[in-house]
Motif scaffolding. Structure first.
Motif, mmCIF file in Angstrom:
data_model
loop_
_atom_site.group_PDB
_atom_site.id
_atom_site.type_symbol
_atom_site.label_atom_id
_atom_site.label_comp_id
_atom_site.label_asym_id
_atom_site.label_seq_id
_atom_site.Cartn_x
_atom_site.Cartn_y
_atom_site.Cartn_z
ATOM 1 N N ASN A 319 0.837 -1.191 0.000
ATOM 2 C CA ASN A 319 0.000 0.000 0.000
ATOM 3 C C ASN A 319 0.879 1.251 0.000
ATOM 4 O OD1 ASN A 319 -1.850 2.094 0.577
ATOM 5 N ND2 ASN A 319 -3.123 0.736 1.819
ATOM 6 N N VAL A 320 0.761 2.080 -1.024
ATOM 7 C CA VAL A 320 1.628 3.253 -1.148
ATOM 8 C C VAL A 320 1.354 4.276 -0.037
ATOM 9 C CG1 VAL A 320 1.942 3.015 -3.625
ATOM 10 C CG2 VAL A 320 -0.010 4.314 -2.760
ATOM 11 N N GLN A 321 0.177 4.200 0.606
ATOM 12 C CA GLN A 321 -0.152 5.119 1.700
ATOM 13 C C GLN A 321 0.333 4.616 3.055
ATOM 14 O OE1 GLN A 321 -4.470 5.370 0.925
ATOM 15 N NE2 GLN A 321 -4.144 7.560 0.581
ATOM 16 N N CYS A 322 0.847 3.400 3.081
ATOM 17 C CA CYS A 322 1.302 2.814 4.337
ATOM 18 C C CYS A 322 2.519 3.569 4.865
ATOM 19 C CB CYS A 322 1.638 1.336 4.124
ATOM 20 S SG CYS A 322 2.282 0.525 5.594
ATOM 21 N N LYS A 323 2.481 3.962 6.143
ATOM 22 C CA LYS A 323 3.570 4.711 6.760
ATOM 23 C C LYS A 323 4.372 3.875 7.763
ATOM 24 C CE LYS A 323 2.206 8.484 4.732
ATOM 25 N NZ LYS A 323 2.701 8.737 3.400
ATOM 26 N N LEU A 324 4.192 2.563 7.739
ATOM 27 C CA LEU A 324 4.901 1.700 8.686
ATOM 28 C C LEU A 324 6.411 1.869 8.560
ATOM 29 C CD1 LEU A 324 3.117 -1.798 8.796
ATOM 30 C CD2 LEU A 324 3.454 -0.186 10.675
ATOM 31 N N GLU A 325 7.042 2.097 9.714
ATOM 32 C CA GLU A 325 8.491 2.219 9.758
ATOM 33 C C GLU A 325 9.130 1.076 10.538
ATOM 34 O OE1 GLU A 325 9.430 6.018 11.335
ATOM 35 O OE2 GLU A 325 8.484 7.140 9.708
ATOM 36 N N LYS A 326 8.385 0.500 11.500
ATOM 37 C CA LYS A 326 8.902 -0.613 12.290
ATOM 38 C C LYS A 326 7.877 -1.744 12.276
ATOM 39 C CE LYS A 326 11.600 2.238 15.517
ATOM 40 N NZ LYS A 326 11.845 2.559 16.956
ATOM 41 N N LEU A 327 8.337 -2.949 11.911
ATOM 42 C CA LEU A 327 7.456 -4.117 11.856
ATOM 43 C C LEU A 327 8.147 -5.287 12.550
ATOM 44 C CD1 LEU A 327 4.860 -5.462 10.799
ATOM 45 C CD2 LEU A 327 6.072 -5.910 8.646
ATOM 46 N N LYS A 328 7.504 -5.795 13.606
ATOM 47 C CA LYS A 328 8.080 -6.905 14.365
ATOM 48 C C LYS A 328 7.265 -8.161 14.113
ATOM 49 C CE LYS A 328 9.893 -3.923 18.053
ATOM 50 N NZ LYS A 328 9.926 -3.647 19.515
ATOM 51 N N LEU A 329 7.954 -9.176 13.551
ATOM 52 C CA LEU A 329 7.302 -10.440 13.201
ATOM 53 C C LEU A 329 8.131 -11.623 13.686
ATOM 54 C CD1 LEU A 329 6.315 -9.487 9.532
ATOM 55 C CD2 LEU A 329 4.784 -9.570 11.498
ATOM 56 N N ASN A 330 8.760 -11.468 14.859
ATOM 57 C CA ASN A 330 9.581 -12.577 15.335
ATOM 58 C C ASN A 330 8.706 -13.684 15.919
ATOM 59 O OD1 ASN A 330 9.589 -12.272 18.481
ATOM 60 N ND2 ASN A 330 9.984 -10.205 17.705
ATOM 61 N N CYS A 331 9.138 -14.915 15.698
ATOM 62 C CA CYS A 331 8.475 -16.113 16.224
ATOM 63 C C CYS A 331 7.002 -16.199 15.800
ATOM 64 C CB CYS A 331 8.584 -16.138 17.754
ATOM 65 S SG CYS A 331 8.201 -17.755 18.487
ATOM 66 N N ILE A 332 6.752 -16.115 14.474
ATOM 67 C CA ILE A 332 5.383 -16.276 13.968
ATOM 68 C C ILE A 332 5.275 -17.494 13.038
ATOM 69 C CG2 ILE A 332 4.834 -13.814 14.187
ATOM 70 C CD1 ILE A 332 5.203 -13.643 11.112
ATOM 71 N N SER A 333 6.299 -18.361 13.094
ATOM 72 C CA SER A 333 6.286 -19.646 12.370
ATOM 73 C C SER A 333 6.262 -19.486 10.858
ATOM 74 C CB SER A 333 5.084 -20.496 12.813
ATOM 75 O OG SER A 333 5.116 -20.731 14.191
ATOM 76 N N ILE A 334 7.046 -18.547 10.325
ATOM 77 C CA ILE A 334 7.139 -18.442 8.866
ATOM 78 C C ILE A 334 8.378 -19.189 8.380
ATOM 79 C CG2 ILE A 334 5.914 -16.246 8.776
ATOM 80 C CD1 ILE A 334 8.638 -14.883 8.304
#
Length: 386
Positions: A319-334
């Motif tokens: 999404n070009v409008q997304c302003k996320l700068e920090k994303l935490k996805l540790n230990c989500i079984s990917i």
């Protein structure tokens, strides 16, 4: 003086009109009128069946109790200020200041105590926060601080986390916190009581805070409709930390009704370890995609998202409008599959990404390496490759 009280307006058909610059003047005059009407007619001004009042001489305590009831029945609080003025007019100290306006002095201390107890009884019922707060302002008008002083004692001792409070004491706590001279930057639920009930009781305080730390409090989906109402309203809240609770997918879905509201200005959302699965992730991504312009930090670590959840979250980064700068996805079984979905969708402002404690193999390492080469913004990557 009149130019500071009245405002003149000229209408096309109505001619010249006058209104009060500050409506508190109007409310005071209304309270004074109700007081004088009782003195002269021995009846109060509220509409009642004429046969009911025909042979009955009303007293001041009748008027005050009726005014309290009428104010509590109001959805918009239009009688709140009127009620405070009316109660204030019964105090001897105020009557001395209003000599000439009041023809009859009200000196019945027993009646004053009776209306104080009547208000306290009302506070024991399940009132809305707005109505209960007004009743505490009413007790202030009557110079009664007993409930407030009791709560202030609990606060000074730090004993509220274990105290079983009555409805009136909960309302007193809200009143004390909201009327504090210090601006409430941060609300921490663990300082009070770790439960859904406590959160709902203290919702007006959360609404005025900038950061709400609700982590590690055993919260469930019961809290989420109340929090959603705060997120969708005019609020100061910028950070919501709900880590290590038990919201599950049902709670996330309820919370999303507030997140997708255009009024939501939340910048940081932490939902670590809340038993969220692909289903909850789908609703969350849809809500954030519909209102993507404010959120800059998102933590979904230690949930059961897996590769399907990773693919759903990746739509946020497209999404070009997304302003996320920090994303935490540790230990989500990917696995490598999830890394491929992330790399193919990556087109964002992301500066920090946490993929540690996942099952990422050689193929996933290749995808992440490609992501690092192509990203113009990513500065910090946390990962553990097996």
């Amino acid at each position: 003086m009149c130019t500071q009280i009245f405002k003149e307006e000229t209408g096309i058909t109505l001619g010249t009109m006058y209104c009060f610059v500050h409506l508190s003047i109007q409310e005071f005059i209304a309270a004074l009128y109700a007081h004088l009407f009782l003195e002269i007619n021995k009846k109060y001004v509220f509409d009642q069946d004429s046969t009911e009042q025909e042979n009955k001489s009303e007293t001041m305590i009748d008027l005050l109790k009726t005014a309290v009831d009428k104010a509590l029945e109001s959805d918009n609080g239009h009688l709140d200020l009127f009620l405070r003025f009316l109660l204030g007019l019964t105090l001897q100290s105020n009557q001395r200041l209003l000599q000439g306006l009041l023809t009859h002095k009200y000196r019945n201390e027993q009646s004053k105590e009776e209306i104080v107890q009547y208000i306290k009884q009302k506070l024991e019922s399940n009132l809305s926060p707005e109505r209960s707060i007004n009743l505490f302002y009413c007790l202030n008008e009557l110079n009664d601080q007993t409930l407030v002083e009791d709560i202030q004692t609990h606060l000074s001792k730090g004993s509220l986390s274990s105290a079983d409070l009555s409805p009136a004491q909960w309302s007193a706590l809200v009143f004390v916190l909201l009327t504090s001279e210090e601006e409430l930057e941060e609300f921490e639920l663990q300082k009070f009581k770790k439960s859904d009930e406590c959160l709902i009781r203290l919702l007006p305080v959360i609404k005025t805070s900038k950061r709400a730390l609700l982590n590690d409090c055993g919260l469930t989906d019961k809290s989420c409709p109340a929090l959603a109402s705060v997120l969708g309203s005019d609020t100061n809240l910028k950070e919501l930390n709900m880590n290590n609770n038990n919201l599950q997918d049902s709670g996330v879905k309820l919370l999303c009704t507030g997140l997708k509201n255009i009024n939501c200005k939340l910048e940081t959302l932490s939902l670590k370890n809340n038993c969220i699965t692909e289903g909850g992730c789908h609703v969350l991504a849809a809500a954030l995609n519909s209102n993507p312009s404010n959120l800059t930090e998102l933590d979904l670590s230690e949930n059961k998202l897996g590769n399907p959840g990773m693919k759903i979250i990746s739509t946020l980064l497209e999404n070009v409008q997304c302003k996320l700068e920090k994303l935490k996805l540790n230990c989500i079984s990917i696995t490598d599959e999830g890394c491929a979905a992330l790399a193919s969708a990556f087109n964002s402002n992301l500066r920090e990404l946490d993929l540690s404690r996942n099952q990422i193999g050689n193929s996933g390492v290749t995808e992440i390496s490609s992501l690092l080469r192509n990203s113009q913004t990513l500065q910090i990557l946390r990962s553990e490759f097996g």
